[in-house]
Design an enzyme around this catalytic site. Structure first.
Site, PDB file in Angstrom:
ATOM      1  N   TYR A 145      45.041  21.650  88.847  1.00 33.51           N
ATOM      2  CA  TYR A 145      43.730  21.765  89.492  1.00 33.51           C
ATOM      3  C   TYR A 145      43.624  20.684  90.551  1.00 33.51           C
ATOM      4  O   TYR A 145      43.502  19.496  90.238  1.00 33.51           O
ATOM      5  CB  TYR A 145      42.639  21.629  88.437  1.00 33.51           C
ATOM      6  CG  TYR A 145      41.230  21.874  88.927  1.00 33.51           C
ATOM      7  CD1 TYR A 145      40.953  22.398  90.180  1.00 33.51           C
ATOM      8  CD2 TYR A 145      40.146  21.585  88.099  1.00 33.51           C
ATOM      9  CE1 TYR A 145      39.659  22.620  90.605  1.00 33.51           C
ATOM     10  CE2 TYR A 145      38.844  21.806  88.507  1.00 33.51           C
ATOM     11  CZ  TYR A 145      38.606  22.318  89.760  1.00 33.51           C
ATOM     12  OH  TYR A 145      37.312  22.537  90.180  1.00 33.51           O
ATOM     13  N   LYS A 173      45.024  25.870  90.898  1.00 31.37           N
ATOM     14  CA  LYS A 173      43.646  26.169  91.288  1.00 31.37           C
ATOM     15  C   LYS A 173      43.330  25.245  92.452  1.00 31.37           C
ATOM     16  O   LYS A 173      43.281  24.023  92.293  1.00 31.37           O
ATOM     17  CB  LYS A 173      42.671  25.935  90.137  1.00 31.37           C
ATOM     18  CG  LYS A 173      41.208  26.183  90.531  1.00 31.37           C
ATOM     19  CD  LYS A 173      40.250  25.821  89.405  1.00 31.37           C
ATOM     20  CE  LYS A 173      38.796  25.986  89.863  1.00 31.37           C
ATOM     21  NZ  LYS A 173      37.827  25.537  88.830  1.00 31.37           N
TER      22      LYS A 173
END
Length: 302
Positions: A145, A173
């Site tokens: 992330y 992400k």
């Protein structure tokens, strides 16, 4: 089933239309597992095929690992056969992240979301060591992330290229928003790429992202799923229409309120009670709620 316009990397593990789910609390601020079950079922019933639990939108900084695991177990029991479940295991403490990763693996998570270590601003060597230590601790696919606006540091290109060689690091992400820099990396790394910014969902799909991990998908799950399908089928005009008419007003509202405050207030307006945020995040006030009501009406979701 995809018809070919969207990338397929990672979809069997991480899904296509993901929502980073809020953590419901009762009127006393305690975990509300029943509300969590209802919300998860509502989202999956309306086209969401992946839920991310215990992430930032799930108020990970202000929930204990026991609370995270209790909610995860309930959601898995409720929708585990119908949606992929990704658990947020990342913190700014590598040992704590490993503990959470192992606990979620034991609980039956399909994958893990691990955020860049925040606040302490480690070197890129430290970022690499952190991610590899967590990935090596479990036999689960890991989604990195990258959100420098919250973590304070990015995952730099050379670091990402090295991390892509770690066997169970499978996805990113991306909430960095640098589409130009990411475009060649999507091809070069072979990692599944997920939009982590609702305002950029369509551009990310156009660049080859496999899907989205959304906040506003709580409020308009069917529209988000329809946008994905329209894009995948090559109906770009329809995807643009959904984005402009339904999703963009919600993105604007998120910019004013922040993700957790927005979602919890909006769901309440829609008749789905998930409680209020835990401090230091605050609930929307009366003026903000009235403005939000207008946003939801404009988007056609109220």
């Amino acid at each position: 089933m995809s018809t070919g316009m969207t990338a397929q990397a990672g979809v069997d593990t991480f899904g296509r239309v993901g929502v980073a789910m809020v953590t419901p609390f009762d009127q006393d601020g305690a975990l509300d597992v029943s509300a969590g079950r209802r919300l998860a079922a509502h989202l999956v019933d309306n086209g969401v095929d992946s839920l991310i639990l215990a992430g930032t939108t799930g108020e990970s900084p202000t929930t204990s690992l026991d609370e995270k695991l209790e909610l995860f177990a309930a959601v898995k029991e409720e929708v585990g056969g119908r949606a992929k479940l990704c658990a947020g295991a990342g913190t700014n403490n590598t040992a704590t992240s490993i503990e959470a990763a192992r606990a979620f693996a034991d609980a039956g998570a399909d994958s893990l979301l691990v955020v860049t270590p925040y606040y302490s601003k480690p070197s890129q060597a430290g970022v690499y060591a952190h991610f590899t230590a967590v990935a090596d601790a479990v036999d689960l696919p890991v989604c990195l992330y990258d959100i420098p606006g919250r973590s304070g540091i990015p995952i730099e290109t050379e670091t990402l290229l090295r991390l892509a060689e770690v066997p169970n690091i499978k996805a990113v992400k991306d909430a960095k928003g640098d589409l130009v820099a990411a475009a060649p990396l999507i091809q070069e790394t072979g990692l599944a790429w997920y939009s982590g910014d609702d305002g950029l969902n369509l551009p990310w799909l156009a660049l080859g992202a496999s899907g989205v991990i959304s906040v506003i998908g709580h409020i308009a799950p069917r529209a988000l799923a329809d946008l994905y399908v329209a894009f995948d089928e090559g109906d770009i005009a329809r995807a643009r229409e959904i984005n402009a008419k339904t999703l963009s007003p919600l993105v604007e509202a998120q910019g004013r309120l922040g993700g957790v405050t927005l979602v919890k207030a909006a769901l309440r307006l829609q008749g789905i009670e998930v409680g209020e945020p835990r401090l230091p995040v605050t609930a929307a006030d009366a003026e903000e709620i009235e403005a939000l009501r207008h946003d939801l009406e404009k988007a056609g979701v109220l």
